[in-house]
Design an enzyme around this catalytic site. Structure first.
Site, PDB file in Angstrom:
ATOM      1  N   ASN A  30       0.813  -1.227   0.000  1.00  0.00           N
ATOM      2  CA  ASN A  30       0.000   0.000   0.000  1.00  0.00           C
ATOM      3  C   ASN A  30       0.843   1.271   0.000  1.00  0.00           C
ATOM      4  OD1 ASN A  30      -2.544  -1.034  -0.322  1.00  0.00           O
ATOM      5  ND2 ASN A  30      -2.922  -1.291   1.880  1.00  0.00           N
ATOM      6  N   PHE A  85      -1.408  -8.072   4.809  1.00  0.00           N
ATOM      7  CA  PHE A  85       0.002  -7.657   4.726  1.00  0.00           C
ATOM      8  C   PHE A  85       0.165  -6.346   3.964  1.00  0.00           C
ATOM      9  CE2 PHE A  85      -0.361 -12.321   3.644  1.00  0.00           C
ATOM     10  CZ  PHE A  85      -0.597 -12.699   4.952  1.00  0.00           C
ATOM     11  N   CYS A  86      -0.837  -5.461   4.045  1.00  0.00           N
ATOM     12  CA  CYS A  86      -0.765  -4.150   3.355  1.00  0.00           C
ATOM     13  C   CYS A  86      -0.620  -4.320   1.851  1.00  0.00           C
ATOM     14  CB  CYS A  86       0.385  -3.286   3.867  1.00  0.00           C
ATOM     15  SG  CYS A  86       0.305  -2.890   5.596  1.00  0.00           S
ATOM     16  N   ASN A  87      -1.008  -5.471   1.308  1.00  0.00           N
ATOM     17  CA  ASN A  87      -0.903  -5.679  -0.136  1.00  0.00           C
ATOM     18  C   ASN A  87      -2.312  -5.980  -0.653  1.00  0.00           C
ATOM     19  OD1 ASN A  87      -0.468  -6.667  -2.769  1.00  0.00           O
ATOM     20  ND2 ASN A  87       1.584  -7.357  -2.252  1.00  0.00           N
TER      21      ASN A  87
END
Ligand SMILES: Cc1ncc(COP(=O)(O)O)c(C=O)c1O
Length: 487
Positions: free
Chosen positions: A147, A405-407
Site C-alpha cells: 500500500n 500484509f498491506c498488499n
C-alpha cells in the site's frame, strides 16, 4: 503391504532433519548460519521463540548492537549540519554509510544517489509527492504492490494524471506474459510516466522479472522497483539492473536499527523530481523578505531536517554483517528451508484425506522467495479464521503475520474479489473491519504469512509444521475471537 504415510511434522526432528539434509546436500554450505544462530541470535533459542516474520522485519546480530554501542560510547557526535569537530565526526560516518549502501548494491556513485529516509514508505513518498505528474501523465502499478506504493496514486490523481493497475493471474499471482507491455504501450508517449512493481512480493513471495525495468525504461517510463522484500535474501546488482528508484528499509535486511531506510535513485530521474517544499537541510540559502530559496542538489535536496546521524552508522555495521555471511548463502538457505516448508504445508491432510491448507502464489520453488502465504482449511473446505491461527501460534511461541500484509491487490486476487463487488461495497460510518469483510464476501479476514530469513534454521520450520498439524480435523473455531483492527 500398506505404505505407511507420515503426516508432515509428525516425524521426530532428528529423523526429519536427516531426510532434509540428505535431500539438500548443499545446505551444509550454509553452516555458518547455524553457528551464528547460536552465537549472534542465541536469544531465539534461549526464549524458545520461533520467529517466522522476516518480511515484517529481520533480526539483528548481537555484535551489531555491540559495535554500534562501542562507537557511540567512544566518540562524541554532533548534528552534522555544522563544521565543528563533533559535527564533522558525524558527517564522516553518515557519508561512509551512504557509500557503503551504494557499494552493497554495486551502484556507481556517479549514476546513483543514496537518500536516507525513515523507511521504504518514506522513500516512496519522496518519489510520489515530487514526481512531475500532470494531466497527460500516468502512474501504472501491478496489483501486487504494498500500500505504500499504491498510495502514490493519490499524488498522481491530485495532479490530474491517470492511474492504471496491471492485474495478476491466480493461482500463481504473477502477471501474464505480454500483458505488462500492453499497459506500458497504452499511455501517451510524450507524458511523464511512472511504473512501480515489487522485485519480490511481500504477499506471495513471487519474484517479478527484473527484465521489466529495461522494457519499461525503453518505452520512456520511469521505474520504481520496490525492493523492500527482495534485498533481505537476494542480491540486487545496480550495475546490471537500472531502475530509477529503489526504496528499501534496513531493518528488513539486518534487523537494526529500525527507523532508517533509503531511496536509491538514478541521478537523471532524481533531477526530474520537483519537491513540494523546502526545509532545513535541503537549501543552500532561503530568506523571508525576498522569498528566496536556493535548493541543494542530489541526496541533500531530499533529506529533510537532521538525518538520524546516530543511527545511520549502524547501517554500515549491518551491511558488513550480511556481507560477511554472503547474500548468496542467505538465499541458498532460505530457498532450501522454504522449499521444504512449502511442500510440507501442501501435504498436510485431514484424517479423511481432505487438504488442510491452501497456498497462494507459486506452489513450487519457481521464481519466488521465502515468503509463503496460505490459509488453513477445515475438513469441509472452509477457511480457518486467521485470528484463531494467531491464538494457536502464540501458544506455540510462533511469530507469523496474518491478514492482507498491506498488499491489497494481491489479496483481492488471492481471495477472488471482483471489481464489481468492491465498487458496490462502501465502508460506511460506524462500520468496523469485520463488517466490511463480511460485506465483500471474504471467506476470512486474510491469509497466514510465514517468511524466512538469515537466522532461520531447520528446527524453526519443523516446529512450525508441528504447530500446523494442530489444525488437522479442526471443525470449528472459538466464537470469541478479538475484532480485527486493520488489514
Ligand atoms: C514490498 C514492501 N514494500 C514496502 C514496505 C514498507 O516498508 P516500511 O513499512 O518499512 O516503510 C514493505 C513492508 O513490509 C514491503 O514488504
Amino acid at each position: 503391504m500398506a505404505t505407511k504415510v507420515t503426516q508432515p511434522g509428525t516425524a521426530g526432528i532428528a529423523e526429519a532433519e536427516a531426510a532434509f539434509l540428505a535431500a539438500n546436500p548443499s545446505f551444509r554450505e550454509t553452516a555458518v548460519l547455524d553457528e551464528l544462530r547460536a552465537t549472534e541470535y542465541g536469544r531465539l533459542d534461549a526464549r524458545g521463540d520461533v520467529y517466522l516474520d522476516y518480511t515484517g522485519g529481520s533480526l539483528y546480530a548481537e555484535s551489531q548492537l555491540e559495535e554500534h554501542l562501542r562507537l557511540l560510547r567512544e566518540t562524541v557526535y554532533g548534528n552534522p549540519h555544522s563544521v565543528n569537530p563533533t559535527s564533522s565526526a558525524a558527517t564522516v560516518l553518515v557519508e561512509r554509510a551512504r557509500a557503503a549502501v551504494l557499494r552493497h548494491f554495486n551502484a556507481d556513485e556517479d549514476e546513483y544517489a543514496c537518500i536516507f529516509t525513515p523507511n521504504a514508505t518514506g522513500a516512496l513518498r519522496l518519489v510520489g509527492e515530487a514526481y512531475p505528474f500532470g494531466p497527460r501523465d500516468r502512474f501504472l502499478a501491478t496489483f501486487d504492490n504494498h500500500n505504500s506504493v499504491n498510495g502514490i496514486r493519490e499524488f498522481a490523481r491530485a495532479k490530474g494524471a491517470g492511474t492504471a493497475y496491471v492485474p495478476l493471474e491466480a493461482p500463481d499471482l504473477r502477471v501474464a506474459d505480454g500483458l505488462l507491455e500492453r499497459y506500458l504501450d497504452e499511455a501517451a508517449a510524450d507524458g511523464h510516466r511512472l511504473f512501480a512493481f515489487p522485485a519480490q512480493s511481500n504477499f506471495s513471495g513471487v519474484k517479478h522479472p527484473l527484465e521489466w525495468i529495461a522494457l519499461a525504461r525503453d518505452k520512456g517510463w520511469d521505474v520504481i522497483v520496490d525492493s523492500a522484500a527482495f534485498v533481505p535474501t537476494s542480491r540486487l546488482d545496480l550495475s546490471v539492473w537500472k531502475p530509477d528508484f529503489v526504496p528499501i528499509s534496513f531493518y528488513k535486511m539486518f534487523g537494526y536499527p529500525t527507523g532508517i531506510g533509503a531511496l536509491i535513485a538514478r541521478r537523471p530521474a532524481l533531477a526530474r523530481l520537483q519537491r513540494p517544499w523546502f526545509s532545513g537541510g535541503t537549501v543552500v540559502a532561503a530568506n523571508i523578505q525576498g522569498e528566496l530559496v536556493v535548493p541543494l542538489s542530489g541526496h541533500a535536496l531530499f533529506e529533510d531536517g537532521t538525518v538520524n546521524y546516530l543511527g545511520i552508522p549502524a547501517i554500515e555495521i549491518g551491511l558488513r554483517h550480511i556481507e560477511r555471511i554472503g547474500i548468496e548463502t542467505i538465499s541458498k538457505r532460505t530457498e532450501a528451508l522454504g522449499t521444504w516448508l512449502l511442500e510440507q504445508l501442501q501435504r498436510l491432510r485431514h484424517s479423511d484425506g481432505a487438504a488442510a491448507t491452501r497456498v497462494y502464489g507459486p506452489t513450487t520453488w519457481d521464481r519466488r522467495g521465502a515468503t509463503i502465504a496460505f490459509n488453513f482449511l477445515h475438513p469441509d473446505g472452509r477457511m480457518v479464521d486467521e485470528r484463531f491461527v494467531d491464538v494457536v501460534a502464540a501458544a506455540h511461541g510462533i511469530s507469523v503475520r496474518t491478514g492482507c500484509f498491506c498488499n491489497s491487490g494481491a489479496g483481492e486476487t488471492a481471495f477472488s474479489l471482483s471489481k464489481d463487488t468492491l465498487i458496490g461495497a462502501e465502508f460506511d460510518d460506524g462500520m468496523i473491519l469485520d463488517d466490511y469483510i463480511k460485506l465483500i464476501g471474504m471467506p476470512t479476514g486474510g491469509a497466514v504469512r510465514v517468511s524466512l530469513g538469515l537466522a532461520t534454521n531447520f528446527a524453526d520450520v519443523y516446529r512450525f509444521m508441528r504447530f500446523a498439524t494442530e489444525f488437522r480435523d479442526v471443525t470449528e473455531v472459538p466464537a470469541d475471537l478479538p475484532p480485527r483492527i486493520a488489514c
